[in-house]
Write a protein that holds these residues in place. Structure first.
Motif, PDB file in Angstrom:
ATOM      1  N   MET A 191       0.825  -1.200   0.000  1.00  0.00           N
ATOM      2  CA  MET A 191       0.000   0.000   0.000  1.00  0.00           C
ATOM      3  C   MET A 191       0.865   1.258   0.000  1.00  0.00           C
ATOM      4  O   MET A 191       0.515   2.267  -0.627  1.00  0.00           O
ATOM      5  N   ARG A 192       2.007   1.179   0.660  1.00  0.00           N
ATOM      6  CA  ARG A 192       2.883   2.357   0.754  1.00  0.00           C
ATOM      7  C   ARG A 192       3.516   2.736  -0.580  1.00  0.00           C
ATOM      8  O   ARG A 192       4.095   3.804  -0.702  1.00  0.00           O
ATOM      9  N   GLN A 193       3.417   1.860  -1.568  1.00  0.00           N
ATOM     10  CA  GLN A 193       3.901   2.217  -2.899  1.00  0.00           C
ATOM     11  C   GLN A 193       2.973   3.211  -3.589  1.00  0.00           C
ATOM     12  O   GLN A 193       3.382   3.920  -4.513  1.00  0.00           O
ATOM     13  N   GLN A 194       1.718   3.268  -3.148  1.00  0.00           N
ATOM     14  CA  GLN A 194       0.739   4.163  -3.758  1.00  0.00           C
ATOM     15  C   GLN A 194       0.167   5.189  -2.782  1.00  0.00           C
ATOM     16  O   GLN A 194      -0.386   6.204  -3.208  1.00  0.00           O
ATOM     17  N   PHE A 195       0.293   4.922  -1.482  1.00  0.00           N
ATOM     18  CA  PHE A 195      -0.311   5.767  -0.457  1.00  0.00           C
ATOM     19  C   PHE A 195       0.705   6.100   0.635  1.00  0.00           C
ATOM     20  O   PHE A 195       1.590   5.299   0.930  1.00  0.00           O
ATOM     21  N   GLY A 196       0.530   7.274   1.194  1.00  0.00           N
ATOM     22  CA  GLY A 196       1.229   7.576   2.431  1.00  0.00           C
ATOM     23  C   GLY A 196       0.438   6.968   3.575  1.00  0.00           C
ATOM     24  O   GLY A 196      -0.756   7.243   3.710  1.00  0.00           O
ATOM     25  N   VAL A 197       1.064   6.130   4.378  1.00  0.00           N
ATOM     26  CA  VAL A 197       0.368   5.369   5.415  1.00  0.00           C
ATOM     27  C   VAL A 197       0.975   5.679   6.773  1.00  0.00           C
ATOM     28  O   VAL A 197       2.200   5.635   6.940  1.00  0.00           O
ATOM     29  N   GLU A 198       0.118   5.972   7.760  1.00  0.00           N
ATOM     30  CA  GLU A 198       0.601   6.170   9.129  1.00  0.00           C
ATOM     31  C   GLU A 198      -0.372   5.552  10.117  1.00  0.00           C
ATOM     32  O   GLU A 198      -1.582   5.514   9.888  1.00  0.00           O
TER      33      GLU A 198
END
Length: 218
Positions: A187-194
């Motif tokens: 998911m982090r390849q397309q979205f900023g995730v926190e």
């Protein structure tokens, strides 16, 4: 999202899943969610991730009033129901076999004045996405939906379709296996995730994601 066969289990920790209903109080409403493990398996019980997601929504850290939201893999519909009660317009989705059950829970737990703010709709991830507006939602919700590797790619395709640059994705999950963290890496390849919330008692994480800006060719 997955429909699994019914297996009788005597473990006390799982006994609540076999109850015919589950009661909660969210958004100043008493809610009673029907459950039917024998018929629909995981799609028809309230999991802890959904409860923690509702708790997080009640904290008010995400604006819901007047927002267009969609819930993926809704199961019993608890998260979508609470989002409606907190002021959002919500499309609550799951696969076709779960829809009658889901619709009954939604109808039973929303007051008449809120019924116009909800739509129950079939959505199998990665399929028929043209039926949903591209980038048409302010908020995408998912509780305990990242546990099957076969669904990871179509789930990401679905998120990519539903999200604009401003769409907030909230995922509530228990990190059980390496594949769960593998999904977050994908998911982090397309979205900023926190990570924005953690319920220690239930061991549930909530992650917030926003689409990454497209990289310039310059």
């Amino acid at each position: 999202m997955a429909l699994v066969p019914y297996v009788e289990n005597s473990l006390p920790a799982l006994s609540k899943l076999h109850n015919s209903s589950a009661q909660f109080r969210f958004a100043n409403h008493d809610l009673s969610l029907a459950q039917d493990w024998k018929k629909l398996g995981v799609a028809a019980v309230v999991w802890d991730a959904a409860v923690v997601m509702c708790m997080y929504l009640e904290l008010g850290k995400v604006e819901l009033k007047g927002k267009e939201a969609i819930e993926l893999g809704a199961g019993t519909g608890l998260v979508g129901i609470v989002a409606v009660l907190l002021g959002a317009k919500v499309t609550i989705t799951d696969r076709e076999p779960a829809l009658d059950f889901l619709s009954a829970n939604v109808k039973a737990n929303l007051p008449p004045e809120s019924q116009g703010s909800v739509v129950v709709s079939e959505l199998s991830w990665g399929e028929g996405l043209e039926r949903y507006p591209a980038g048409g939602f302010d908020l995408v919700l998912g509780a305990d939906i990242i546990y099957l590797e076969d669904t990871f790619v179509p789930l990401l395709q679905t998120l990519e379709h539903l999200c604009s640059d401003d769409t907030v994705v909230l995922l509530a999950c228990k990190i059980r296996y390496k594949r769960d963290t593998d999904f977050l890496s994908m998911m982090r390849q397309q979205f900023g995730v926190e990570e924005v919330y953690y319920d220690k008692q239930r061991d549930i994480h909530i992650y917030k994601a926003l689409k990454l800006p497209l990289k310039s060719d310059l």
